[in-house]
Design an enzyme around this catalytic site. Structure first.
Site, PDB file in Angstrom:
ATOM      1  N   GLY A 178      -0.798 -23.781  -6.952  1.00 11.35           N
ATOM      2  CA  GLY A 178       0.331 -23.232  -6.326  1.00 11.35           C
ATOM      3  C   GLY A 178       1.381 -22.650  -7.347  1.00 11.35           C
ATOM      4  N   GLU A 212       0.943  -7.081   8.519  1.00 16.08           N
ATOM      5  CA  GLU A 212       1.202  -8.776   7.940  1.00 16.08           C
ATOM      6  C   GLU A 212       1.577  -8.647   6.539  1.00 16.08           C
ATOM      7  OE1 GLU A 212      -1.820  -7.081   8.676  1.00 16.08           O
ATOM      8  OE2 GLU A 212      -3.423  -7.935   7.284  1.00 16.08           O
ATOM      9  N   HIS A 219      -1.694  -2.459   8.214  1.00 14.07           N
ATOM     10  CA  HIS A 219      -1.652  -3.963   8.161  1.00 14.07           C
ATOM     11  C   HIS A 219      -0.059  -4.504   8.255  1.00 14.07           C
ATOM     12  CE1 HIS A 219      -5.556  -4.673   6.931  1.00 14.07           C
ATOM     13  NE2 HIS A 219      -5.660  -3.325   6.535  1.00 14.07           N
ATOM     14  N   CYS A 278      -6.322  -3.012  11.921  1.00 10.27           N
ATOM     15  CA  CYS A 278      -7.338  -2.289  11.162  1.00 10.27           C
ATOM     16  C   CYS A 278      -8.542  -2.161  11.563  1.00 10.27           C
ATOM     17  CB  CYS A 278      -7.247  -2.513   9.777  1.00 10.27           C
ATOM     18  SG  CYS A 278      -7.587  -1.408   8.581  1.00 10.27           S
TER      19      CYS A 278
END
Ligand code: GLN
Length: 538
Positions: free
Chosen positions: A16, A515, A513, A378
């Site tokens: 991470g 997002e 997109h 999409c």
């Protein structure tokens, strides 16, 4: 002059680093500093655009059309700044630049070598990505000890040597494994990882120690002794319930304050409220909403990273706890389609290639006729067009030329395949596979009295694209007087960007997109409304 904070990772991959870098950058941004973030990726691909999502997770697209590592998505979501072509530097890019310069005769007859030519190019790209900021965060991909990372580590070592002490800082994110039988935290892998770093001339200033829980003083002392890192600079990076708690963990341990002092930048007051507000709200979300994601890359959740985050952001906006059911579209067939009934909403995300496409078409059909909220992104929009064309317009075997070159009704195709070719009037025009894609932020006009217009509350929006195929303009008139309306378009209606279905609780699909631009603090208008409707119609 910018201060440089380098973040490396040790022991294992996937600790991470991206979220650590993003969380710290967020703390500095909230204090009022101008920050930038950059990811250095040691692989030879020019960018991750051609890599399978199974290998590398999602490809994140920036406003200026760069196909980048998914960590850049974390950077944008956590820090709220826009990434660009300069924000992701791969070894492929570095070598390609060096070879280009060599061909141009820029190296004046010298032998081109990793040191200094490759490392100089890396340093140049780091500086280019950090212009006009107070603090630049540079994440070095890979794990210390990998052969590939060496030129990058060497370049940041040189930068440190060339600059004033207070202008660079090294953070090493490492793992402290626990031996379950003896319940013991082990520091040895960390000692070795730091030893490896030191052997190439980098002494970390700060250690972020990944472990299940916070680490105690004894462990910190031991790590400090063996790694030559100040005891006050050994911090816990314990597992979090949500990644958005991590800035709070760091702030509580005063990681940012320690860094501030080391970098000798003028003090600015700490602000943490946005993260506290968000995580408090998140922890209170109890009303469950169950969303099905019907796609092809469902075995690796990272393939849909931004999408997962956007759904989470939107559920928090609606005080919902989200459960995402990842469904392989290859498993969807007429005989088992009813299993979609238990879902409150369905997303068909982006994708490439024909595997699982028929399952997605069945899914879109099921959502449409059974009044289940549907969001197509999409490929998910192209699927809606194919489904509607086949089942309502009666265009038998309608398809996208991506999946069936011989379809009698190419309702989705490459622009260059349209009869009256309008190539040239479209930005990012689509000539051939493997060539260009339509990439990056582009304008879209929304029509009045549509669902999408009521959500964005704007006539013109900008969203990011990544695709080659388009709704075939030649077929658009055939959708007139049906329940399907094209409610967003670009240019002079050459390209259809949004569609929605009337007489349905919530059915919307877009060619772009959304997002990529959702933020934890505000969500995104399309996702917020989709989740609201999914919960309300359940
Ligand atoms: N494969 C489709 C295209 O290239 C959709 C791409 C996507 O969903 N990102 O147009």
């Amino acid at each position: 002059m910018a201060r440089y904070i380098f973040i490396t990772g040790g022991v294992v991959s996937s600790l991470g680093k991206g979220i650590a870098a993003a969380s710290l950058a967020s703390l500095f941004k909230l204090r009022g500093y101008k920050v930038s973030l950059q990811k250095l990726d040691p692989y030879i691909n020019l960018d991750p655009g051609t890599m399978s999502p199974f290998q590398h997770g999602e490809v994140y697209v920036t406003d200026d059309g760069a196909e980048t590592d998914l960590d850049l998505g974390h950077y944008e979501r956590f820090v709220g700044i826009r990434m660009s072509q300069n924000s992701n530097v791969t070894a492929g890019r570095v070598y390609s630049n060096v070879i280009k310069k060599e061909r141009e005769g820029k190296y004046l007859g010298s032998t081109v070598q990793v040191i200094p030519h490759v490392t100089d190019e890396i340093k140049h790209l780091i500086k280019k990505g950090s212009s006009n900021v107070d603090i630049s965060f540079i994440e070095v991909g890979g794990t210390v000890g990998d052969i590939e990372s060496l030129p990058f580590l060497e370049a940041i070592r040189q930068l440190n040597m060339e600059m004033n002490d207070s202008h660079t800082l090294f953070i090493h994110l490492t793992l402290l494994p626990k031996v379950e039988v003896t319940n013991e935290i082990k520091t040895k892998p960390t000692q070795h990882s730091v030893k490896e770093l030191r052997s190439i001339g980098i002494q970390p200033d700060v250690l972020l120690c990944r472990a299940k829980d916070t680490i105690d003083e004894n462990t910190k002392n031991k790590i400090s002794l063996f790694t030559n890192v100040n005891k006050d600079a050994v911090f816990s990076a314990q597992d979090a319930k949500s990644i958005y708690e991590i800035p709070i963990f760091y702030k509580n341990q005063k990681v940012d304050e320690y860094i501030l002092k080391k970098l000798k930048v003028p003090y600015k007051k700490s602000v943490i409220r946005p993260w506290v507000t968000f995580t408090n709200k998140l922890n209170k979300c109890k009303r469950k909403v169950k969303i099905g994601m019907v796609g092809k890359y469902v075995d690796l959740a990272d393939s849909y990273k931004s999408l997962n985050e956007s759904l989470l952001h939107a559920s928090v906006q609606n005080n919902n706890a989200i459960e995402i059911d990842f469904i392989d579209s290859e498993d969807i067939a007429k005989r088992n389609i009813k299993k979609l009934n238990k879902l409150h909403g369905i997303v068909v995300p982006g994708g490439f290639g024909n595997r699982g496409v028929e399952g997605k078409i069945l899914t879109a059909n099921y959502a449409r006729i059974n009044n289940i909220p549907y969001l197509g992104i999409c490929l998910g929009m192209q699927i809606s067009v194919i489904e509607f064309a086949r089942n309502i317009l009666g265009l038998k075997n309608a398809n996208s030329t991506e999946f069936d070159l011989k379809t009698p009704h190419p309702v989705v195709s490459l622009v260059s395949e349209w009869e009256d070719n309008i190539k040239g009037t479209i930005k990012g025009n689509i000539d051939e596979l493997g060539g260009t894609m339509r990439l990056g932020a582009q304008k879209c006009t929304l029509i009045n009295n549509s669902l999408v217009h009521s959500l964005y509350k704007k006539n013109i929006i900008t969203e990011r694209h990544r695709h080659r195929y388009e709704v075939n303009n030649k077929y658009v008139n055939q959708f007139n007087n049906t329940d399907l309306i094209f409610s967003g378009y670009s240019g002079k209606k050459e390209l259809m960007e949004v569609l929605e279905i009337k007489n349905h609780p919530w059915y919307l699909a877009c060619q772009f997109h959304p997002e990529f631009t959702s933020s934890p603090i505000k969500g995104h208008p399309l996702f917020n409304s989709f989740i609201k409707s999914s919960y309300e119609t359940k």
